[in-house]
Design an enzyme around this catalytic site. Structure first.
Site, mmCIF file in Angstrom:
data_model
loop_
_atom_site.group_PDB
_atom_site.id
_atom_site.type_symbol
_atom_site.label_atom_id
_atom_site.label_comp_id
_atom_site.label_asym_id
_atom_site.label_seq_id
_atom_site.Cartn_x
_atom_site.Cartn_y
_atom_site.Cartn_z
ATOM 1 N N ASP A 375 14.566 2.650 -24.709
ATOM 2 C CA ASP A 375 15.138 1.463 -24.082
ATOM 3 C C ASP A 375 16.283 0.843 -24.869
ATOM 4 O O ASP A 375 17.094 0.111 -24.306
ATOM 5 C CB ASP A 375 14.041 0.422 -23.846
ATOM 6 C CG ASP A 375 13.102 0.838 -22.716
ATOM 7 O OD1 ASP A 375 13.579 1.503 -21.786
ATOM 8 O OD2 ASP A 375 11.907 0.501 -22.767
ATOM 9 N N TYR A 460 10.232 -2.293 -16.047
ATOM 10 C CA TYR A 460 9.295 -2.989 -16.932
ATOM 11 C C TYR A 460 9.887 -4.265 -17.499
ATOM 12 O O TYR A 460 11.090 -4.369 -17.726
ATOM 13 C CB TYR A 460 8.856 -2.077 -18.085
ATOM 14 C CG TYR A 460 7.490 -1.488 -17.847
ATOM 15 C CD1 TYR A 460 6.350 -2.267 -17.981
ATOM 16 C CD2 TYR A 460 7.340 -0.165 -17.464
ATOM 17 C CE1 TYR A 460 5.093 -1.737 -17.745
ATOM 18 C CE2 TYR A 460 6.086 0.377 -17.222
ATOM 19 C CZ TYR A 460 4.964 -0.425 -17.370
ATOM 20 O OH TYR A 460 3.726 0.092 -17.124
#
Length: 765
Positions: A375, A460
């Site tokens: 990420d 997310y």
């Protein structure tokens, strides 16, 4: 005038006075919004924390102007740049070397020059590459130097560059204008495609070997919560060429079958050789994926507030709270970072920073099975958006703006994207009720200071918490929420997850989160050396001293000092020593070395097998804890360039561990926490935070001579001899009057949708 009238008037007067007191107490209680200002505009007592401060918007603008005028090459704004052009990808502060900072903070040395780190994509060069430049001094730049080779041992190849939002937009245009029209009957009759009703999500990494830039795009219905509405179609796009006209489709997947391209899929459909699984068209609100409330609003929720205002102070980029002080910031890629964490004036931690968040998926669809999201390459910090007052953080928290410059030449601001608040955990920190010999009660509330940011990374949402306890302990915690990522359910899909919708497979995945903790226990300049000790229990069998025919299994403490890095690298899912501490050379009053203990709380899934071709890029995940000698040339455990070339990682953490001595050295702990997530029906529409949190503690261990929280003014002591209802003797007795003054709450406001010009790799087609 009757006595009754006098009493009524007296009561009204007292009520008026009390109301005025309430107003005075609460007038300054409105939550403050902190606007980060350029260092030269700060009004501080000493401003030392500003050596760690993020770049201000004005500093970013100055750096952009300098680069545009001093590089001798044309720069196109990244938001519209083609792969074959040059652009500024992002900026960050260049934190000075630790030795320079400590000379300034602790020894009265000169303030290190303030500099920026600029990352540029040079696509319009004979040898396209990624270049990192340090620009300074700020606020008026006059020089730059190329640090790429020094940092990485060579040039960074262009194919490793993180994908810009404009490249995803260009790929979307390619799919819409060239790919989908090549299968008109299939797209219209099966997908009911109207030019806007499909959304894509990228997989990553992009291929199987260094140099590849070939990405699976998974298609969903373009409705609210589209992550739960896969349509069964996935397209593999080769976008490795810097010439967009040369992009091509390498493979197509539909409902369990692979095709060479959309033309072959169309042919198979027209000939009836395809198994069609028609997906019911979802309403615009997503139906079961919608987060709209399904029940009317109830009575207002409980409200936490400070009766006499916040007991902490936010000053520039520094927080002060009951003996604690620390500087905070936000890396646009890796997210929250803290520096110079002190308790009672003594530095405990020099740097505490998030390094990476890995999400690794399993599926029987190509996009899902090949996804290993790193990420940091997407932007953990810059996608930390505005927090919703009263839900993401307490209504009366202090909210802080954060500036960033990424994929544009103009600084952007994520307003109110970091919050700071004192939290009542509704639990005693310690307590005892004595019912024998003497009769008393003693206790202390477990109030903590919390700094929080929340990053939305595609589906997310990660809640990043840093907590500071009154006993000198620090806690780091991450909660996961948001939408699960799903695949189209076909074949033996439930080998890889659970069915959570008509055609939706909630795919299994692991979350691994990595942190850097540069502990300076008992730290002052010249006194940063430490040892790593562990204590654990064993049993010894001894003859009973008073009964020789019997034996006792006696537990004893095994103490051991770890000497080398290899000994201090603890593999994932192998039990850690129960007490593992960074130990200073100085003893406490009782002769024990002052130390801080690392206590890890994690439920991590299995790490990627070490024989995987991409494992070295995430080799930090091999270890739940690894301790290495601190080196200026090893500032981070990974690199944002690892995502798109994990086969030849720009930074491989495994190389940090080379059996060097860690005795009497400046040491760094690298900590991995995580959990295995097998999605289930209750993850729809959203994953909840309950049970989905992991982290670690840094706890004093013989660091003090006693629990330092005994000095807390919040302590409560009750005895039979005192009047428990007297406000002067018992602070709890003061609450009934203080708490009747309701806080003056500001009107609710949310502007989080106003700054979404940079979107993550998804969108309507």
């Amino acid at each position: 005038m009757s006595l009754k009238t006098v009493l009524i008037l007296l009561g009204l007067a007292l009520a008026t006075i009390f109301a005025l007191v309430c107003v005075l107490l609460t007038r300054e209680r409105s939550p403050r919004t902190c606007q980060h200002l350029p260092p030269e505009q700060e009004d501080t007592e000493d401003g030392q924390s500003l050596v760690f401060a993020d770049l201000s918007a004005e500093e970013m603008s100055q750096v952009v102007r300098y680069l545009q005028g001093h590089l001798g090459v044309p720069l196109v704004e990244a938001s519209r740049a083609k792969p074959s052009e040059n652009c500024i990808a992002w900026l960050d502060v260049q934190v000075p070397a630790k030795a320079e900072v400590l000379r300034f903070l602790d020894a009265g040395g000169a303030r290190p020059p303030r500099e920026a780190l600029a990352v540029l994509y040079f696509g319009k060069q004979p040898e396209p590459n990624i270049t990192e430049l340090v620009v300074g001094p700020l606020p008026r730049p006059a020089y730059h130097r190329d640090v790429t080779v020094h940092k990485y041992g060579g040039k960074v190849p262009y194919h490793r560059r993180p994908t810009l939002a404009v490249e995803y937009k260009q790929i979307g245009g390619f799919l819409k204008s060239q790919v989908f029209p090549s299968a008109p009957a299939f797209m219209q009759q099966v997908m009911e495609y109207d030019g806007a009703n499909l959304a894509t999500v990228t997989a990553a990494p992009r291929g199987f070997q260094s140099g590849d830039r070939v990405t699976w795009f998974v298609l969903f219905q373009n409705v609210s919560g589209f992550f739960l509405h896969p349509v069964g179609l996935e397209v593999l796009v080769d976008h490795s060429s810097l010439d967009i006209s040369e992009w091509a489709v390498s493979r197509v997947f539909y409902n369990g079958q692979y095709y060479r391209d959309m033309v072959q899929l169309e042919s198979a459909y027209m000939q009836g050789r395809i198994s069609v699984e028609k997906v019911r068209k979802a309403p615009r609100d997503g139906d079961f994926s919608s987060m709209k409330p399904r029940a009317p609003a109830a009575a207002p929720f409980p409200l936490q507030f400070e009766p006499q205002g916040p007991r902490y102070r936010v000053r520039n980029n520094q927080v002060l709270f009951q003996g604690w002080s620390f500087a905070f910031g936000m890396n646009p890629n890796t997210g929250p970072r803290l520096f110079d964490i002190r308790y009672r004036g003594e530095r405990i931690v020099y740097e505490l920073s998030l390094q990476e968040a890995l999400a690794l998926y399993g599926s029987n669809c190509p996009g899902g099975m090949s996804t290993r999201y790193l990420d940091g390459s997407f932007g953990i910090g810059r996608f930390a958006y505005e927090l919703v007052r009263g839900l993401d953080c307490p209504y009366t928290a202090t909210y802080v703006h954060r500036h960033y410059l990424a994929e544009t030449d103009t600084p952007k601001t994520n307003q109110n994207s970091l919050c700071i608040f004192e939290h009542d955990s509704a639990l005693p920190l310690r307590r005892h009720f004595s019912d024998s010999q003497s009769f008393y009660y003693g206790g202390l509330r477990r109030n903590v200071l919390v700094m929080r940011a929340i990053s939305t990374l595609i589906n997310y949402d990660y809640i990043w918490d840093f907590l500071f306890h009154p006993n000198g302990a620090m806690e780091v915690r991450v909660h996961a929420t948001g939408y699960i990522s799903s695949s189209f359910l076909h074949g033996r899909g439930t080998d890889y997850g659970n069915r959570v919708g008509p055609h939706t497979l909630g795919t299994m995945h692991i979350h691994h989160i990595h942190y850097k903790v540069d502990l300076d226990v008992d730290g002052r300049s010249g006194h940063l050396c430490a040892w790593l000790w562990f204590i654990d229990m064993e049993y010894e069998f001894v003859k009973d001293p008073w009964s020789a025919q019997n034996t006792i299994e006696r537990p004893y403490l095994r103490r051991e000092r770890l000497e080398r890095e290899d000994e201090a690298a603890f593999p994932l899912n192998v039990p850690l020593p129960r007490y593992l501490s960074f130990v200073s050379p100085n003893p406490n009053k009782w002769g024990h070395p002052r130390s801080y203990r690392i206590q890890v709380i994690s439920f991590a899934g299995k790490h990627l097998p070490t024989n995987s071709s991409m494992e070295r890029s995430v080799s930090w995940g091999r270890y739940q804890l690894a301790v290495t000698r601190r080196k200026e040339e090893e500032p981070t455990s990974t690199s944002i360039y690892n995502q798109n070339d994990p086969w030849t990682p720009t930074v491989a953490f495994a190389d940090f561990i080379n059996n060097e001595t860690i005795t009497n050295q400046d040491l760094v702990a690298w900590i991995t926490v995580g959990f295995l997530h097998v999605p289930h029906a209750e993850d729809v529409p959203n994953t909840v935070t309950v049970g989905n949190s992991v982290g670690f503690f840094l706890r004093p261990y013989n660091y003090f001579n006693e629990d330092p929280s005994v000095d807390s003014p919040d302590s409560v002591y009750l005895s039979r001899e005192q009047d428990a209802g007297a406000c002067g003797d018992n602070p709890l007795a003061c609450l009934s009057s203080a708490a009747t003054c309701a806080p003056r709450l500001p009107p609710f406001h949310f502007g989080g949708f106003l700054n979404l010009s940079l979107a993550l790799p998804l969108g309507g087609l």
